[in-house]
Design a protein around this motif. Structure first.
Motif, PDB file in Angstrom:
ATOM      1  N   UNK A  97     110.053 -45.693 -25.165  1.00  0.00           N
ATOM      2  CA  UNK A  97     110.713 -46.184 -23.797  1.00  0.00           C
ATOM      3  C   UNK A  97     111.980 -45.558 -23.398  1.00  0.00           C
ATOM      4  N   UNK A  98     112.747 -45.294 -24.689  1.00  0.00           N
ATOM      5  CA  UNK A  98     113.739 -45.226 -24.629  1.00  0.00           C
ATOM      6  C   UNK A  98     114.323 -43.720 -23.807  1.00  0.00           C
ATOM      7  N   UNK A  99     112.741 -42.907 -24.818  1.00  0.00           N
ATOM      8  CA  UNK A  99     113.443 -41.365 -23.491  1.00  0.00           C
ATOM      9  C   UNK A  99     113.152 -41.544 -22.116  1.00  0.00           C
ATOM     10  N   UNK A 100     111.948 -41.986 -21.843  1.00  0.00           N
ATOM     11  CA  UNK A 100     111.627 -42.340 -20.261  1.00  0.00           C
ATOM     12  C   UNK A 100     113.214 -43.430 -19.527  1.00  0.00           C
ATOM     13  N   UNK A 101     113.886 -43.839 -20.186  1.00  0.00           N
ATOM     14  CA  UNK A 101     114.960 -44.661 -19.349  1.00  0.00           C
ATOM     15  C   UNK A 101     116.148 -43.555 -19.560  1.00  0.00           C
ATOM     16  N   UNK A 239     107.522 -55.219 -18.957  1.00  0.00           N
ATOM     17  CA  UNK A 239     108.421 -54.307 -18.988  1.00  0.00           C
ATOM     18  C   UNK A 239     109.702 -54.500 -18.019  1.00  0.00           C
ATOM     19  N   UNK A 240     109.893 -56.070 -18.259  1.00  0.00           N
ATOM     20  CA  UNK A 240     110.968 -56.452 -17.078  1.00  0.00           C
ATOM     21  C   UNK A 240     112.436 -56.956 -17.318  1.00  0.00           C
ATOM     22  N   UNK A 241     112.560 -56.304 -18.710  1.00  0.00           N
ATOM     23  CA  UNK A 241     114.127 -54.924 -19.592  1.00  0.00           C
ATOM     24  C   UNK A 241     114.682 -54.154 -19.154  1.00  0.00           C
ATOM     25  N   UNK A 242     112.962 -53.140 -19.339  1.00  0.00           N
ATOM     26  CA  UNK A 242     114.149 -51.995 -19.038  1.00  0.00           C
ATOM     27  C   UNK A 242     114.055 -51.305 -18.025  1.00  0.00           C
ATOM     28  N   UNK A 296     104.534 -36.548 -16.207  1.00  0.00           N
ATOM     29  CA  UNK A 296     105.614 -35.739 -18.048  1.00  0.00           C
ATOM     30  C   UNK A 296     106.246 -36.507 -19.180  1.00  0.00           C
ATOM     31  N   UNK A 297     105.816 -38.499 -19.497  1.00  0.00           N
ATOM     32  CA  UNK A 297     105.771 -38.958 -19.962  1.00  0.00           C
ATOM     33  C   UNK A 297     104.490 -39.023 -20.468  1.00  0.00           C
ATOM     34  N   UNK A 306     105.473 -47.510 -18.056  1.00  0.00           N
ATOM     35  CA  UNK A 306     107.158 -47.102 -17.617  1.00  0.00           C
ATOM     36  C   UNK A 306     107.683 -46.889 -17.307  1.00  0.00           C
ATOM     37  N   UNK A 307     107.722 -45.856 -17.355  1.00  0.00           N
ATOM     38  CA  UNK A 307     108.111 -43.938 -16.434  1.00  0.00           C
ATOM     39  C   UNK A 307     107.603 -44.585 -14.567  1.00  0.00           C
ATOM     40  N   UNK A 308     105.865 -44.956 -14.846  1.00  0.00           N
ATOM     41  CA  UNK A 308     105.403 -45.346 -13.326  1.00  0.00           C
ATOM     42  C   UNK A 308     106.203 -46.597 -12.666  1.00  0.00           C
TER      43      UNK A 308
END
Length: 363
Positions: A97-101, A239-242, A296-297, A306-308
């Motif tokens: 998830x880090x790369x997505x953020x 996924x609320x926080x991210x 890409x994700x 998460x990306x979507x």
């Protein structure tokens, strides 16, 4: 204000409607869930590379690029990326998830939403400058996105060679590379007496260029429908926080950092701000995350859910937060008018009191 609202809404509404269409198709079970992921793969490997190439090919010349503004944009994006890396590591412990953020922090939808917005703010001049900024910004977005998603993948056997291979094998990078090569070769291509090139893909091989245009045109609408087909409201809870962090990084942090650095650079004489450049910056920093980030994700085995979600919610909220808010829009317009009247930006004259007075007057 209404004209800017109109440009913002006209750019964002089709995105939301296409996502909604994909969602309805999934709910009504018109297509199986596997269909949406399969079509996403097609778009990633064929349509988005064509889109990258066609966007760069559309530049008349590499000389059209304002290299001073491009240098500032790239420098600010590097700083925003660095801060995004720190925040992503603080927000989540889930590696993919880090790369997505990180993407959410620096990667805007410059081509799809940013260009119409720049045109709405500054007319044809704004559009021309924004279009010339596509080459450096889109190349940066895609190269660094591949780096971020690769470095923070779940692959324990990660090394420099594998990162480089992932960059070179990425279809979007390949499309961008082809576009850059063509732009460079065009500078050395001989011309006919009437000024037209002796050889060009669009002129000499129109059948090939038309095919690439067809593939490029379907990239955005199809990927949006596929995103809607995989969207789930129930995923928000887990996924609320991210998701909150990603939306704030894209819609709040990036504009604050980008414009803060621009005003500081102008104050020290490193950058001359004009109405056109401010319009381009609003497009670069203030638009929602790029649609391709979700595709890409998914293809690079990051957290594509998460990306979507970040694509959907930044697209939904950006219209209200940046463009429709009855105070923020007039403030941006006052900043543009201030620069237009003085031709160059003076941080001392553009005082906090003048900002507050205009802000409250527009409320």
């Amino acid at each position: 204000m209404l004209s800017i609202f109109s440009y913002a809404w006209n750019a964002i509404a089709p995105i939301l409607l296409l996502i909604l269409l994909g969602y309805v198709l999934r709910v009504k079970q018109v297509f199986p869930v596997s269909f949406f992921r399969t079509v996403n793969r097609f778009v990633f490997h064929f349509s988005f590379p064509a889109l990258m190439f066609v966007n760069l090919y559309g530049l008349d010349s590499i000389r059209d690029i304002d290299f001073r503004l491009a240098a500032y944009l790239l420098t600010s994006l590097i700083i925003i990326t660095g801060i995004s890396i720190i925040l992503a590591n603080c927000v989540t412990s889930v590696r993919n998830r880090k790369g997505v953020l990180i993407q959410a922090g620096f990667r805007s939808n410059f081509a799809i939403i940013g260009l119409p917005l720049a045109e709405g703010l500054q007319g044809p001049a704004g559009l021309a400058v924004a279009a010339s900024m596509q080459a450096p910004t889109v190349i940066y977005f895609n190269v660094v996105s591949v780096l971020a998603l690769t470095v923070y993948s779940d692959d324990a056997q990660l090394d420099a060679g594998k990162i480089l291979r992932n960059i070179l094998k990425n279809p979007l990078i390949q499309g961008l590379s082809a576009g850059v090569i063509v732009l460079i070769l065009r500078e050395f291509m001989p011309c006919h007496p009437d000024g037209s090139l002796v050889f060009s893909i669009s002129g000499t091989l129109p059948w090939l260029y038309t095919t690439l245009q067809y593939l490029a045109r379907i990239a955005t609408p199809v990927s949006l429908m596929m995103l809607g087909g995989q969207f789930s409201f129930s995923a928000v809870h887990g996924l609320r926080k991210e998701l909150t962090a990603g939306v704030l990084m894209r819609l709040v942090l990036a504009p604050m950092l980008g414009f803060g650095m621009a005003f500081a650079a102008a104050h020290f004489g490193l950058l001359e701000l004009s109405p056109t450049s401010i319009g381009v910056m609003i497009a670069a920093y203030g638009s929602p995350i790029a649609i391709a980030s979700s595709v890409m994700a998914q293809e690079m085995h990051a957290d594509d859910v998460l990306a979507g979600q970040i694509v959907v919610w930044t697209s939904l909220l950006s219209n209200d937060y940046h463009f429709c808010h009855d105070r923020i829009v007039p403030l941006c317009r006052h900043a543009v008018i201030e620069v237009k009247n003085r031709r160059s930006f003076n941080l001392r004259r553009f005082s906090v009191s003048s900002i507050i007075s205009r802000w409250t007057a527009s409320a």
